[in-house]
Design an enzyme around this catalytic site. Structure first.
Site, PDB file in Angstrom:
ATOM      1  N   LYS A 153       5.010  -6.010   8.748  1.00 29.58           N
ATOM      2  CA  LYS A 153       4.069  -7.111   8.488  1.00 29.58           C
ATOM      3  C   LYS A 153       2.907  -6.527   7.685  1.00 29.58           C
ATOM      4  O   LYS A 153       2.426  -5.439   7.996  1.00 29.58           O
ATOM      5  CB  LYS A 153       3.566  -7.647   9.834  1.00 29.58           C
ATOM      6  CG  LYS A 153       2.517  -8.721   9.719  1.00 29.58           C
ATOM      7  CD  LYS A 153       3.153 -10.090   9.691  1.00 29.58           C
ATOM      8  CE  LYS A 153       2.117 -11.187   9.474  1.00 29.58           C
ATOM      9  NZ  LYS A 153       2.777 -12.420   8.979  1.00 29.58           N
ATOM     10  N   ARG A 244       0.451  18.390   8.205  1.00 32.52           N
ATOM     11  CA  ARG A 244      -0.284  19.482   7.564  1.00 32.52           C
ATOM     12  C   ARG A 244      -1.759  19.351   7.933  1.00 32.52           C
ATOM     13  O   ARG A 244      -2.175  18.344   8.497  1.00 32.52           O
ATOM     14  CB  ARG A 244      -0.165  19.352   6.042  1.00 32.52           C
ATOM     15  CG  ARG A 244      -0.740  18.037   5.548  1.00 32.52           C
ATOM     16  CD  ARG A 244      -0.835  17.933   4.035  1.00 32.52           C
ATOM     17  NE  ARG A 244      -1.707  16.838   3.637  1.00 32.52           N
ATOM     18  CZ  ARG A 244      -1.381  15.560   3.630  1.00 32.52           C
ATOM     19  NH1 ARG A 244      -0.167  15.192   4.003  1.00 32.52           N
ATOM     20  NH2 ARG A 244      -2.242  14.630   3.279  1.00 32.52           N
TER      21      ARG A 244
HETATM   22  C1  MV4 Z   1      -0.196  -0.969   5.149  1.00 29.40           C
HETATM   23  C2  MV4 Z   1      -1.164  -1.900   4.750  1.00 29.40           C
HETATM   24  C3  MV4 Z   1      -1.151  -3.138   5.342  1.00 29.40           C
HETATM   25  N1  MV4 Z   1      -0.209  -3.436   6.268  1.00 29.40           N
HETATM   26  N2  MV4 Z   1       0.714  -1.307   6.092  1.00 29.40           N
HETATM   27  C4  MV4 Z   1      -1.300   2.454   1.994  1.00 29.40           C
HETATM   28  C5  MV4 Z   1      -0.846   3.887   1.955  1.00 29.40           C
HETATM   29  C6  MV4 Z   1       0.009   4.111   3.127  1.00 29.40           C
HETATM   30  N3  MV4 Z   1      -0.409   5.279   3.835  1.00 29.40           N
HETATM   31  C7  MV4 Z   1      -0.126   2.887   3.955  1.00 29.40           C
HETATM   32  N4  MV4 Z   1      -0.848   1.905   3.204  1.00 29.40           N
HETATM   33  C8  MV4 Z   1      -1.005   0.641   3.672  1.00 29.40           C
HETATM   34  N5  MV4 Z   1      -0.135   0.258   4.642  1.00 29.40           N
HETATM   35  C9  MV4 Z   1       0.690  -2.513   6.624  1.00 29.40           C
HETATM   36  N6  MV4 Z   1       1.616  -2.841   7.523  1.00 29.40           N
HETATM   37  C10 MV4 Z   1      -2.067  -1.520   3.765  1.00 29.40           C
HETATM   38  C11 MV4 Z   1      -1.971  -0.264   3.193  1.00 29.40           C
HETATM   39  C12 MV4 Z   1      -2.891   0.004   2.124  1.00 29.40           C
HETATM   40  C13 MV4 Z   1      -2.661  -0.548   0.818  1.00 29.40           C
HETATM   41  C14 MV4 Z   1      -1.547  -1.312   0.528  1.00 29.40           C
HETATM   42  C15 MV4 Z   1      -1.337  -1.825  -0.752  1.00 29.40           C
HETATM   43  C16 MV4 Z   1      -2.266  -1.605  -1.765  1.00 29.40           C
HETATM   44  C17 MV4 Z   1      -3.388  -0.833  -1.503  1.00 29.40           C
HETATM   45  C18 MV4 Z   1      -3.596  -0.294  -0.207  1.00 29.40           C
HETATM   46  C19 MV4 Z   1      -4.739   0.464   0.041  1.00 29.40           C
HETATM   47  C20 MV4 Z   1      -4.919   0.993   1.297  1.00 29.40           C
HETATM   48  C21 MV4 Z   1      -4.004   0.756   2.331  1.00 29.40           C
END
Ligand code: MV4
Length: 402
Positions: A153, A244
């Site tokens: 989600k 890490r």
């Molecule tokens: C998400 C999310 C919203 N919902 N997962 C970004 C990097 C990775 N480590 C996980 N990320 C995200 N996961 C769920 N279920 C929002 C992010 C997210 C993001 C997503 C799309 C575009 C830009 C973003 C910036 C920060 C975090």
């Protein structure tokens, strides 16, 4: 010691060359840092086979948590909250669509071997899902050599909060509290702080305990980070683990007084931790700005070159971690991180004041750096009040794109 040509694929990413360098130097062990082969299980295995210590977790723990879909399954088993989503990897769009419909749109498609946002797509409806799933699969295959995807989600404006763990080889695990790393641009973290200003004591306790449970379930050793997305006041979900030490580890060192690298080396040598959870205290607030050789007025375009003048700020509660100095040439071959500015004070307010003073005093020229960008962030009330999430920079700051 020169281990090869400038291009990382011909040097620092070639495990045999790194191991040969360690043998020539008669090194007992290798600290893999936070880039290149740091999360490469095959490299950890090669170190073990060459009788050189790897300062990090076992290859087995790295494999288990490095696969994000299997890390999710493990978290569920350990009663650690995960974002509603698929159980493990989904092979085909035909199989995935009913799962997405059941979760409810919008959903986020993620690569199980992913990182840095590659192989990731947000789908707002069935049509987008059918288009994006094969695209993400293709991107994951070419970026990671693994097409495996899973879905979750899509959470609205979450904060990124991660818990630092240390675990010795004798079954002892402690957490060193959390960091907020929500301030990022295109999946690159910019500012990190500890503690997370929006997490209350009860939620902090739950988060940290959840991270320790997952660490135990993975039979994890050495230093590691468990990442969570925090929505609302008390709601958090585990998303992935970092096997890490991370760039932002100094903020945790500042508030706990524990040298994480020293702890890593001792753990790798088989020594017991030497302290317990009750000995780990949070003291004050630490904030880190990553100083990158990038031009914030030009879409954060890399700005390598000779540093003619380098003058760093100092004083009480100021820490600068850098390899740069006057006359240092920043090459275009590596990451643009050239230093970290970390401030530590009793309160967030005081830390921010000191940070502003340090940014004003920091002189790096003539290359462009991200310092002016941080001055801009610090002038925003939303930031100083702690009202920001992972979309804050991309949403609110007018940054020119290349
Ligand atoms: C998400 C999310 C919203 N919902 N997962 C970004 C990097 C990775 N480590 C996980 N990320 C995200 N996961 C769920 N279920 C929002 C992010 C997210 C993001 C997503 C799309 C575009 C830009 C973003 C910036 C920060 C975090």
């Amino acid at each position: 010691m020169c281990i090869g040509p400038s291009a990382p694929k011909d040097s620092y990413l070639k495990s045999d060359r790194v191991i040969a360098a360690a043998e020539i130097a008669d090194a007992d062990c290798i600290h893999p840092g936070y880039g290149f082969l740091a999360e490469n299980a095959a490299f950890a295995e090669k170190c073990r086979d060459s009788n050189i210590g790897f300062i990090g977790p076992t290859a087995e723990a790295m494999r288990l948590l490095g696969d994000k879909a299997s890390a999710r399954v493990l978290a569920k088993k350990a009663k650690v909250p995960t974002v509603p989503g698929s159980d493990g990897v989904i092979e085909t769009v035909e199989e995935a669509l009913p799962v997405a419909v059941k979760i409810g749109f919008p959903v986020i498609i993620k690569a199980t071997s992913g990182g840095g946002g590659r192989g990731m797509r947000i789908a707002r409806d069935e049509q987008e899902f059918n288009t994006f799933f094969p695209q993400a699969q293709q991107e994951a295959l070419s970026a990671f050599g693994d097409p495996g995807l899973y879905i979750e989600k899509f959470l609205d404006r979450p904060r990124h909060v991660e818990v630092q763990i240390l675990a010795d080889q004798h079954g002892k695990i402690v957490h060193l509290f959390e960091r907020d790393c929500s301030l990022q641009r295109r999946h690159q973290k910019l500012i990190e702080e500890a503690p997370a200003s929006t997490v209350d004591q009860r939620t902090r306790d739950d988060l940290c305990k959840a991270a320790v449970r997952l660490c135990r379930a993975a039979k994890y050793t050495n230093a590691g980070t468990f990442e969570f997305l925090v929505t609302g006041k008390r709601t958090f979900y585990f998303i992935e683990a970092n096997t890490r030490i991370q760039v932002e580890h100094p903020v945790t060192e500042m508030i706990t007084g524990i040298d994480l690298i020293k702890a890593q080396i001792r753990i790798a040598a088989g020594e017991p931790l030497g302290f317990s959870q009750r000995d780990v205290k949070q003291n004050g607030v630490a904030i880190e700005c990553r100083i990158n050789a990038e031009d914030p007025h030009n879409g954060f375009r890399p700005s390598p070159g000779l540093i003619e003048q380098f003058r760093a700020p100092g004083g009480f509660g100021v820490r600068i971690d850098t390899h740069a100095h006057d006359g240092y040439d920043i090459t275009p071959f590596y990451d643009s991180l050239i230093g970290k500015l970390i401030v530590h004070a009793a309160t967030r307010e005081e830390a921010l004041k000191n940070l502003e003073r340090c940014l004003d005093e920091f002189l790096i020229s003539p290359i462009k750096t991200t310092i002016p960008f941080y001055k801009q962030i610090l002038s925003l009330e939303a930031f100083t009040k702690g009202e920001f999430d992972t979309g804050f920079v991309d949403r609110t700051l007018q940054v020119d794109t290349v």
